[in-house]
Design a protein around this motif. Sequence first.
Motif, PDB file in Angstrom:
ATOM      1  N   VAL A 176       0.853  -1.197   0.000  1.00  0.00           N
ATOM      2  CA  VAL A 176       0.000   0.000   0.000  1.00  0.00           C
ATOM      3  C   VAL A 176       0.886   1.244   0.000  1.00  0.00           C
ATOM      4  O   VAL A 176       0.709   2.159  -0.812  1.00  0.00           O
ATOM      5  CB  VAL A 176      -0.943  -0.005   1.229  1.00  0.00           C
ATOM      6  CG1 VAL A 176      -1.689   1.327   1.342  1.00  0.00           C
ATOM      7  CG2 VAL A 176      -1.935  -1.160   1.144  1.00  0.00           C
ATOM      8  N   THR A 177       1.866   1.274   0.889  1.00  0.00           N
ATOM      9  CA  THR A 177       2.723   2.463   1.005  1.00  0.00           C
ATOM     10  C   THR A 177       3.487   2.704  -0.298  1.00  0.00           C
ATOM     11  O   THR A 177       3.607   3.849  -0.763  1.00  0.00           O
ATOM     12  CB  THR A 177       3.700   2.294   2.187  1.00  0.00           C
ATOM     13  OG1 THR A 177       2.939   1.963   3.343  1.00  0.00           O
ATOM     14  CG2 THR A 177       4.469   3.567   2.466  1.00  0.00           C
ATOM     15  N   LEU A 178       3.969   1.624  -0.895  1.00  0.00           N
ATOM     16  CA  LEU A 178       4.745   1.771  -2.137  1.00  0.00           C
ATOM     17  C   LEU A 178       3.880   2.196  -3.326  1.00  0.00           C
ATOM     18  O   LEU A 178       4.398   2.544  -4.381  1.00  0.00           O
ATOM     19  CB  LEU A 178       5.468   0.458  -2.460  1.00  0.00           C
ATOM     20  CG  LEU A 178       6.689   0.168  -1.585  1.00  0.00           C
ATOM     21  CD1 LEU A 178       7.119  -1.284  -1.703  1.00  0.00           C
ATOM     22  CD2 LEU A 178       7.848   1.097  -1.949  1.00  0.00           C
ATOM     23  N   GLY A 179       2.566   2.144  -3.139  1.00  0.00           N
ATOM     24  CA  GLY A 179       1.661   2.536  -4.226  1.00  0.00           C
ATOM     25  C   GLY A 179       1.261   3.999  -4.158  1.00  0.00           C
ATOM     26  O   GLY A 179       0.547   4.484  -5.025  1.00  0.00           O
ATOM     27  N   VAL A 180       1.693   4.707  -3.124  1.00  0.00           N
ATOM     28  CA  VAL A 180       1.235   6.087  -2.940  1.00  0.00           C
ATOM     29  C   VAL A 180       2.230   7.067  -3.569  1.00  0.00           C
ATOM     30  O   VAL A 180       3.443   6.911  -3.437  1.00  0.00           O
ATOM     31  CB  VAL A 180       1.061   6.409  -1.428  1.00  0.00           C
ATOM     32  CG1 VAL A 180       0.600   7.852  -1.230  1.00  0.00           C
ATOM     33  CG2 VAL A 180       0.063   5.449  -0.786  1.00  0.00           C
ATOM     34  N   GLN A 181       1.685   8.081  -4.243  1.00  0.00           N
ATOM     35  CA  GLN A 181       2.512   9.137  -4.844  1.00  0.00           C
ATOM     36  C   GLN A 181       3.407   9.763  -3.780  1.00  0.00           C
ATOM     37  O   GLN A 181       2.962   9.999  -2.652  1.00  0.00           O
ATOM     38  CB  GLN A 181       1.556  10.204  -5.415  1.00  0.00           C
ATOM     39  CG  GLN A 181       2.207  11.251  -6.264  1.00  0.00           C
ATOM     40  CD  GLN A 181       2.659  10.671  -7.600  1.00  0.00           C
ATOM     41  OE1 GLN A 181       2.036   9.762  -8.118  1.00  0.00           O
ATOM     42  NE2 GLN A 181       3.739  11.210  -8.129  1.00  0.00           N
ATOM     43  N   ASN A 182       4.650  10.042  -4.117  1.00  0.00           N
ATOM     44  CA  ASN A 182       5.623  10.713  -3.240  1.00  0.00           C
ATOM     45  C   ASN A 182       6.214   9.818  -2.163  1.00  0.00           C
ATOM     46  O   ASN A 182       6.875  10.324  -1.253  1.00  0.00           O
ATOM     47  CB  ASN A 182       5.042  11.951  -2.539  1.00  0.00           C
ATOM     48  CG  ASN A 182       4.824  13.092  -3.494  1.00  0.00           C
ATOM     49  OD1 ASN A 182       5.411  13.098  -4.570  1.00  0.00           O
ATOM     50  ND2 ASN A 182       3.992  14.037  -3.122  1.00  0.00           N
ATOM     51  N   VAL A 183       5.971   8.505  -2.230  1.00  0.00           N
ATOM     52  CA  VAL A 183       6.603   7.619  -1.252  1.00  0.00           C
ATOM     53  C   VAL A 183       8.119   7.832  -1.338  1.00  0.00           C
ATOM     54  O   VAL A 183       8.676   7.982  -2.432  1.00  0.00           O
ATOM     55  CB  VAL A 183       6.217   6.143  -1.507  1.00  0.00           C
ATOM     56  CG1 VAL A 183       6.618   5.672  -2.888  1.00  0.00           C
ATOM     57  CG2 VAL A 183       6.815   5.230  -0.447  1.00  0.00           C
TER      58      VAL A 183
END
Length: 327
Positions: free
Chosen positions: A170-177
């Motif tokens: 989930v975290t790796l799918g978010v913009q600006n990670v």
Amino acid sequence: MTHGTECLLRLYAERHELEDYQSGVPRWCTGCGDNAILAAVQRLCRDEELRPEKTVFVSGIGCSSRFPHYMKTYGFHGIHGRALPVAEGVRLARPDLNVFVNTGDGDCCSIGAAHWIHAIRYNMNMTVFLHDNQIYGLTKMQASPTSPRGTKSNTTPRGSYLEPLNPLSVTLGVQNVSFVAQAVDWIPELLYSIVSAAYHHKGLSFVRIIQRCPEWLPDVYDPWIKDPQRVRVLHHQDGLELSAGLAKVYTNQEEHDPSGLNRAREIASCVDPIPVGILYRNPQVPCYEDLRASGVLRTAAYVKAGLETELDKFTIWPDETAAQAAA
Ligand SMILES: Cc1ncc(C[n+]2csc(CCOP(=O)(O)OP(=O)(O)O)c2C)c(N)n1
Ligand code: SF4
Ligand SMILES: [Mg+2]
């Protein structure tokens, strides 16, 4: 007092020992993985010589969220699911502080899920520890979004129906990670190295720590603890460097360049063997607080004009027609 003595005194005063970061006796159960996380973080504070009055730990609610009570720094034991927005407020108001967040799988991935997604996108400079014990511990064993399918709990007595949510994916799918890592509570040396790398990253570093809860899910990680082959250690010259001792025990290794997002996502989706190390790091992602403070959008004149406009809304102007009639 000579200049030399003054310098020595200052050095002495600013050097802290482990006890200077320890507060109270943790109320966690014996064998709870939270104890290992606390030990690693206190060690980090000592090694990095973090000034207690310049350091703040923010949490939500849960066993893991008791963390700030045990740190002799500033702390904020907030409300359930709201650790991240509180920490963002602290960061905006006091960019001089070291900001840490401790949040549970219920706190972050259930009630606080919306805040989690947006915190990743805002990428404010803070170190976030997700204590993932795959259960609601404090409230005595309800299934959480990360509970493996089939987990028997008070809310799922016949076993949970759904596949668990994967916090790394989930975290790796978010913009600006900008930083994602995974640790396990039972390998203290790696836990410490990962916590340290997360602290040194500028931006939001998200560390999922697989944390044992012997009270409600006893022995679930025994197969992984007993068989080091079931842990895959990620190493790289720009990531973690393995010590010779660890390399001998944990022979299941992968050289992984943490700048590669696609491979990071593939690694994140693997649950057995458990990947441990830095999955992704991109120090180029801008931090929201830096964009805000850059002055591009909010110059002093701009702020003053905005305040004047707001205050003018409440001004009672003299009635001009009445004033003319009286004259
Ligand atoms: C608004 C709100 N809803 C529900 C609760 C009850 N509650 C307290 S802690 C918790 C779950 C904690 O689980 P987790 O975040 O995984 O932390 P752990 O105890 O496992 O460390 C819940 C549901 C609450 N305190 N506030
Ligand atoms: S209930 Fe579980 S998570 Fe809570 S303190 Fe005990 S072992 Fe730790
Ligand atoms: Mg939990």
